[in-house]
Write a protein that holds these residues in place. Structure first.
Motif, PDB file in Angstrom:
ATOM      1  N   MET B   1       0.890  -1.023   0.125  1.00  0.00           N
ATOM      2  CA  MET B   1       0.103  -0.123  -0.105  1.00  0.00           C
ATOM      3  C   MET B   1       0.855   1.204   0.123  1.00  0.00           C
ATOM      4  SD  MET B   1      -2.960   1.302   2.765  1.00  0.00           S
ATOM      5  CE  MET B   1      -4.203   0.467   2.502  1.00  0.00           C
ATOM      6  N   ILE B   2       0.564   2.268  -0.842  1.00  0.00           N
ATOM      7  CA  ILE B   2       1.143   3.765  -0.704  1.00  0.00           C
ATOM      8  C   ILE B   2       0.704   4.314   0.458  1.00  0.00           C
ATOM      9  CG2 ILE B   2       1.377   5.741  -1.833  1.00  0.00           C
ATOM     10  CD1 ILE B   2       1.432   3.801  -4.383  1.00  0.00           C
ATOM     11  N   MET B   3       1.734   4.793   1.192  1.00  0.00           N
ATOM     12  CA  MET B   3       1.436   5.628   2.417  1.00  0.00           C
ATOM     13  C   MET B   3       1.453   6.914   2.301  1.00  0.00           C
ATOM     14  SD  MET B   3       0.966   3.714   5.171  1.00  0.00           S
ATOM     15  CE  MET B   3       1.108   2.089   5.661  1.00  0.00           C
ATOM     16  N   HIS B   4       0.492   7.291   1.510  1.00  0.00           N
ATOM     17  CA  HIS B   4       0.270   8.845   1.048  1.00  0.00           C
ATOM     18  C   HIS B   4      -1.049   9.136   2.115  1.00  0.00           C
ATOM     19  CE1 HIS B   4      -1.264  12.152  -1.103  1.00  0.00           C
ATOM     20  NE2 HIS B   4      -0.286  12.122  -1.541  1.00  0.00           N
ATOM     21  N   PRO B   5      -0.710  10.563   2.763  1.00  0.00           N
ATOM     22  CA  PRO B   5      -1.769  10.903   3.770  1.00  0.00           C
ATOM     23  C   PRO B   5      -3.409  10.950   3.005  1.00  0.00           C
ATOM     24  CG  PRO B   5      -0.079  12.378   3.687  1.00  0.00           C
ATOM     25  CD  PRO B   5       0.101  11.456   2.588  1.00  0.00           C
ATOM     26  N   GLY B   6      -3.431  11.155   1.786  1.00  0.00           N
ATOM     27  CA  GLY B   6      -4.605  11.171   1.391  1.00  0.00           C
ATOM     28  C   GLY B   6      -5.209   9.747   1.051  1.00  0.00           C
ATOM     29  N   VAL B   7      -4.277   8.928   1.038  1.00  0.00           N
ATOM     30  CA  VAL B   7      -4.858   7.402   0.931  1.00  0.00           C
ATOM     31  C   VAL B   7      -5.085   7.013   2.352  1.00  0.00           C
ATOM     32  CG1 VAL B   7      -4.046   4.890   0.593  1.00  0.00           C
ATOM     33  CG2 VAL B   7      -3.337   6.593  -1.044  1.00  0.00           C
ATOM     34  N   LEU B   8      -4.277   7.415   3.410  1.00  0.00           N
ATOM     35  CA  LEU B   8      -4.947   7.018   4.643  1.00  0.00           C
ATOM     36  C   LEU B   8      -5.988   7.581   5.089  1.00  0.00           C
ATOM     37  CD1 LEU B   8      -1.538   7.512   6.508  1.00  0.00           C
ATOM     38  CD2 LEU B   8      -2.802   5.549   6.032  1.00  0.00           C
ATOM     39  N   ALA B   9      -6.425   9.018   4.746  1.00  0.00           N
ATOM     40  CA  ALA B   9      -7.661   9.660   5.073  1.00  0.00           C
ATOM     41  C   ALA B   9      -8.871   9.046   4.288  1.00  0.00           C
ATOM     42  CB  ALA B   9      -7.501  10.914   4.637  1.00  0.00           C
ATOM     43  N   LEU B  10      -8.677   8.636   3.118  1.00  0.00           N
ATOM     44  CA  LEU B  10      -9.851   7.935   2.363  1.00  0.00           C
ATOM     45  C   LEU B  10     -10.180   6.616   2.965  1.00  0.00           C
ATOM     46  CD1 LEU B  10      -8.946   8.461  -1.272  1.00  0.00           C
ATOM     47  CD2 LEU B  10     -11.233   9.002  -0.238  1.00  0.00           C
ATOM     48  N   PHE B  11      -9.058   5.729   3.310  1.00  0.00           N
ATOM     49  CA  PHE B  11      -9.174   4.638   3.800  1.00  0.00           C
ATOM     50  C   PHE B  11      -9.778   4.637   5.360  1.00  0.00           C
ATOM     51  CE2 PHE B  11      -7.723   0.960   6.455  1.00  0.00           C
ATOM     52  CZ  PHE B  11      -8.039  -0.141   5.584  1.00  0.00           C
ATOM     53  N   THR B  12      -9.319   5.537   6.288  1.00  0.00           N
ATOM     54  CA  THR B  12      -9.999   5.714   7.585  1.00  0.00           C
ATOM     55  C   THR B  12     -11.437   6.120   7.215  1.00  0.00           C
ATOM     56  OG1 THR B  12      -7.863   7.014   7.842  1.00  0.00           O
ATOM     57  CG2 THR B  12      -9.109   6.586   9.631  1.00  0.00           C
TER      58      THR B  12
END
Lengths: 378, 332
Positions: B1-12
Motif C-alpha cells: 500500500m502507498i502510505m500517502h496521507p490522502g490514501v490514509l484519509a480515504l481509507f480511515t
C-alpha cells in the motif's frame, strides 16, 4: 431560510456559553486535541516542504545519467561511450562527469568531490560548500588537506565558499579542477564517473534510455523523472509510517474524547432535562451537542495547524526532523520555504476532525435522548 | 500500500462510514419490520430514540461519501507521479483492475447518499416521522454498495505498487481502443452535440416548469439523470477536446489539473450537484401530500428544482464558453 439561520445562531450562542461554563474540562480537551493536530500537521507540512525542496534540487539535475555496471556494481564508464550515445537520434549533448566521495577522518564527515570545468578555479584550489567550511572551520584563503590515494596529504587552498542559500545542494560539496580530481584519486584515464545526457525533447528520453541499454548492455541509464518519483515515494512513505505510528495517539485521543463526552456530570444531565422539559426537542439538543463539537474541533484545528506551520517553517521542525530528514555529521542547515496546499489542509481536517466526530456521535445522542423526568430526578 | 496521507484519509474515512452505514442498516431493518407509531411499546419507544442516532450517523457518513468522491479523484490525480506511464488520474486508476470499478461505485454511492440526505432532510421537517419507512427502504441498497466500495477501496490501494507501468490517458481514451473508454471517445461528435444540448435544454425547461408550478417532477428527475449520463459521455467525446485544444485528447481527468485551471472541479461539481438536486425532486414527489409534510415538501421541491436549474445553467455556461471562445474548431 432566515428563521433556520436564526435558530442555528441561537443554539450556537447557547453552546458557547455552556462550553464556557465548564471551561476546565473543555480547555483540557482542547489542549490535547490541539496537540494531536499540531503533531499531524507538522508531519504533513514538513514532508510537503521537503518534497518541494527535492523537486527544486532535481530541477537542475541532468535529464538522464548513464552509469556503467560491472558485476552489479557502479564502475567508471569509458568516455568513448559518449560518442556512441551522442550519435543516438534525439540526444543533444553528452557530458562526462567526475565526482566521488571523500571521507575526512579529522571531522568524521563525508565530502562530495566534483570536478568542475570552471575556468576561474586555479590549480590546487577548491570551492567549498558552507557545510564543509563550518565543519572544518576554514574560510577563504585557508588550506584544506586532502589525502591522495597513496596517503600523502595534498593542500588545497579555499578559493570560494558557496552562499548559504544553496546549502541544501552544496553543503558537503568540494569543487576542484578535473586534473586535480584525477591526480587525487588516481582516476583511470579515459574514464568518467558517469555520463550526463540531455535530450532536445524530454518526451523522447525513455526511448533514448532504451536505445542506450540496447547499444551498451553494461550500462544503466537513470531518468530524472525516476529520481523525482523515488524521492516522492520515499517522503510519502516516511510520513505515512509516522502517521501510522501516530494512529495509536489518535486512537487514545478518541477514547479520551469519548470518555469526556460520555461522562456527563449530574449538573449537565439536569441541564438537558430542564431544556427538554421547557420545550427543546431531541433534535435541538443534538444540534446543541454538535455545535459544541464543531466549536471545539474547529478551534483545535485552527490552533493545531497554525502551531504546526510555525513549528515547521519558523523553527525548522526541531521536534522530529531527525525522524524525517535522516542524519549525518555534516548536515545542511536550511530554512524550508513556507508552502500551503489547500488539498493538504482538507486532508488534515478529515484526518483529525473525522475521528473526533465519529467518537462523539453516540455520547451526544445518549445525552440528547435522556427522558427529562429521569434526568431531573437523578 | 502507498502510505500517502490522502490514501490514509480515504481509507480511515471509508472504514468509519461503512461501519456507520452497516450499523444504521441493521437498525433500519428492525425499524422496517417493527415500526408502529400508534403503539406505545417499549420496542417502539427505543426505536424512536434510535432513529435520531441513525439519522445523525448517516448524515455524517453520507456527507463524507459526497466529499470523498472528489477527494478520491484528487488523490488519484496526485498519485500519478508515482507510476511510470501515468500522466493524470486516468493512469493511476488503471494501475490495477479495481480502480475504475471503484470510481463507478463511488459515483453511484454519491448519488444514493445525496438522495438519502435529501429525503432525510424532508423527513426531519415533519413531527410524526412521515417518511421513515421510505427512508430506511432507501438505505437497504446503500449498505451493500458501501461495503462493496470499502472492499474495492482496500483492494485498490493495497494493490497499488509504485513499480507498475500503467497506461496514460492518451492511450486509454483513444479512438482505436476497444472497451468503454474508447467507445465513449469515438462517439460521433455531431449527434453527441445535438444530444448534449437537447437534453440540457429539455432539463432546464422542465426544471423551470417544476420550479414555477411545482409539477412535472418525475420527468425532471429522469431528465436530470439523463443529463448527467449524456454530459459525462459528451465530456469524453467532444467537450474536453475544446478545453485541451487537441483533436485527439479525450481524457476526462486531465481537466482536473492546474494546467487547465482546475476547470474539472467546477464542471463535475455543478453537473453532479444539478443531477442530484433534480433527482431529489422526483424522489420526494410521491410524498407531497403526506399529512405533516404537505407544505414542506412542495417548498423543498421547488428549492431543489431552482438549485438544479442554477447548477446545470452554470455547467452549460462553462461548457459553452469553452466551445465558443476556444480557438480550437472541430472539423466535420
Amino acid at each position: 431560510m432566515n428563521r433556520s439561520l436564526q435558530r442555528h445562531l441561537n443554539i450556537l450562542d447557547f453552546a458557547l456559553s455552556s462550553l464556557w461554563r465548564r471551561k476546565g474540562k473543555n480547555l483540557a480537551l482542547l489542549a490535547v486535541y490541539t496537540l494531536i493536530i499540531f503533531i499531524i500537521a507538522s508531519i504533513v507540512f514538513f514532508t510537503q516542504a521537503l518534497k518541494r525542496e527535492a523537486d527544486l534540487v532535481l530541477q537542475d539535475a541532468p535529464d538522464l545519467v548513464v552509469q556503467r555496471m560491472v558485476a552489479g556494481r557502479h564502475d567508471p564508464i569509458p568516455v568513448s561511450y559518449g560518442t556512441g550515445i551522442a550519435a543516438i537520434r534525439g540526444v543533444s549533448e553528452v557530458t562526462p562527469r567526475f565526482w566521488g566521495y571523500y571521507y575526512d577522518p579529522v571531522t568524521g564527515a563525508n565530502f562530495t568531490l566534483v570536478a568542475s570545468d570552471d575556468q576561474e578555479l586555479k590549480p590546487e584550489a577548491i570551492s567549498i560548500g558552507s557545510g564543509v567550511a563550518r565543519t572544518s572551520r576554514i574560510s577563504i584563503g585557508d588550506f584544506l588537506p586532502l589525502k591522495d590515494i597513496k596517503g600523502s596529504p595534498v593542500l588545497f587552498s579555499v578559493q570560494k565558499i558557496f552562499p548559504s542559500s544553496s546549502e541544501l545542494v552544496a553543503a558537503d560539496l568540494i569543487q576542484l579542477r578535473q586534473e586535480d580530481f584525477q591526480r587525487l584519486f588516481d582516476f583511470p584515464a579515459g574514464r568518467a564517473t558517469d555520463l550526463a545526457v540531455s535530450a532536445g525533447n524530454p518526451a523522447e528520453l525513455e526511448t533514448i534510455a532504451a536505445k542506450i541499454v540496447h547499444d551498451f548492455p553494461d550500462t544503466r541509464p537513470i531518468l530524472k523523472s525516476e529520481m523525482i518519483r523515488t524521492y516522492d515515494s520515499v517522503f510519502d512513505w516516511r510520513s505515512g509510517m509516522v502517521l501510522v505510528v501516530l494512529a495509536v495517539a489518535v486512537l487514545s485521543f478518541i477514547i479520551f474524547a469519548w470518555d469526556k463526552a460520555t461522562g456527563l456530570s449530574a449538573e449537565e444531565k439536569k441541564e438537558i432535562g430542564i431544556l427538554k422539559s421547557i420545550g427543546w426537542e431531541t433534535t435541538d439538543v443534538l444540534l446543541l451537542k454538535s455545535w459544541e463539537g464543531i466549536v471545539i474541533s474547529l478551534s483545535a484545528f485552527l490552533f493545531g495547524v497554525s502551531l504546526g506551520y510555525l513549528h515547521v517553517f519558523f523553527f525548522s521542525a526541531s521536534l522530529f526532523e531527525h525522524a524525517l530528514k535522516g542524519w549525518s555529521v555534516l548536515y545542511p542547515e536550511f530554512k524550508l520555504t513556507p508552502v500551503i496546499d489547500p488539498y493538504l489542509i482538507c486532508l488534515l481536517f478529515l484526518l483529525s476532525v473525522g475521528p473526533y466526530v465519529a467518537a462523539t456521535v453516540v455520547p451526544s445522542w445518549l445525552a440528547a435522548t435522556v427522558d427529562p423526568d429521569a434526568a431531573m430526578r437523578s | 500500500m502507498i502510505m500517502h496521507p490522502g490514501v490514509l484519509a480515504l481509507f480511515t474515512g471509508s472504514l468509519l462510514t461503512s461501519a456507520m452505514i452497516l450499523y444504521a442498516g441493521w437498525y433500519g431493518v428492525r425499524i422496517l419490520r417493527n415500526w408502529d407509531l400508534s403503539s406505545g411499546s417499549e420496542l417502539q419507544l427505543a426505536l424512536e430514540k434510535r432513529t435520531y442516532l441513525i439519522s445523525t450517523l448517516l448524515t455524517y457518513a453520507l456527507g463524507f461519501e459526497l466529499i470523498s468522491l472528489f477527494l478520491f479523484v484528487f488523490t488519484a490525480d496526485r498519485l500519478h507521479l508515482l507510476f511510470s506511464g501515468a500522466m493524470c488520474a486516468a493512469g493511476t486508476l488503471n494501475a490495477n483492475g479495481f480502480g475504475y470499478p471503484l470510481l463507478i461505485l463511488k459515483l453511484v454511492n454519491f448519488l444514493l447518499a445525496g438522495i438519502w440526505l435529501i429525503v432525510n432532510h424532508a423527513d426531519n421537517q415533519g413531527y410524526d416521522y412521515p417518511l421513515i419507512r421510505f427512508k430506511y427502504l432507501l438505505l437497504v441498497p446503500l449498505v451493500p454498495w458501501s461495503l462493496l466500495e470499502f472492499s474495492y477501496l482496500f483492494a485498490y490501494f493495497s494493490g497499488l505498487h509504485a513499480d507498475v507501468i500503467t497506461s496514460c490517458c492518451g492511450s486509454l481514451f483513444s479512438l482505436e481502443r476497444p472497451g468503454i473508454a474508447g467507445d465513449l471517445a469515438s462517439l460521433p461528435v455531431e449527434p453527441m452535440r445535438l444530444a448534449f444540448f437537447g437534453t440540457l435544454a429539455a432539463t432546464l425547461v422542465s426544471g423551470l416548469y417544476s420550479w414555477r408550478s411545482g409539477k412535472g417532477c418525475y420527468p425532471f428527475a429522469v431528465l436530470s439523470l439523463a443529463t448527467l449520463l449524456v454530459s459525462l459521455a459528451s465530456l469524453v467525446s467532444f467537450i474536453c477536446l475544446y478545453i485541451y485544444q487537441l483533436p485527439s485528447h479525450h481524457c476526462p481527468f486531465c481537466i482536473l489539473q492546474g494546467e487547465y485551471h482546475y476547470l474539472g472541479y467546477p464542471i463535475y461539481a455543478t453537473l453532479l450537484g444539478g443531477a442530484l438536486a433534480g433527482m431529489g425532486t422526483g424522489f420526494l414527489h410521491p410524498w407531497r401530500r403526506r399529512g405533516s409534510l404537505s407544505r414542506a415538501i412542495p417548498r423543498l421541491q421547488r428549492r431543489l428544482a431552482a438549485t438544479s436549474v442554477l447548477l446545470f445553467a452554470v455547467f452549460l455556461a462553462i461548457a459553452s464558453y469553452q466551445m465558443i471562445f476556444s480557438p480550437f474548431r472541430l472539423g466535420r
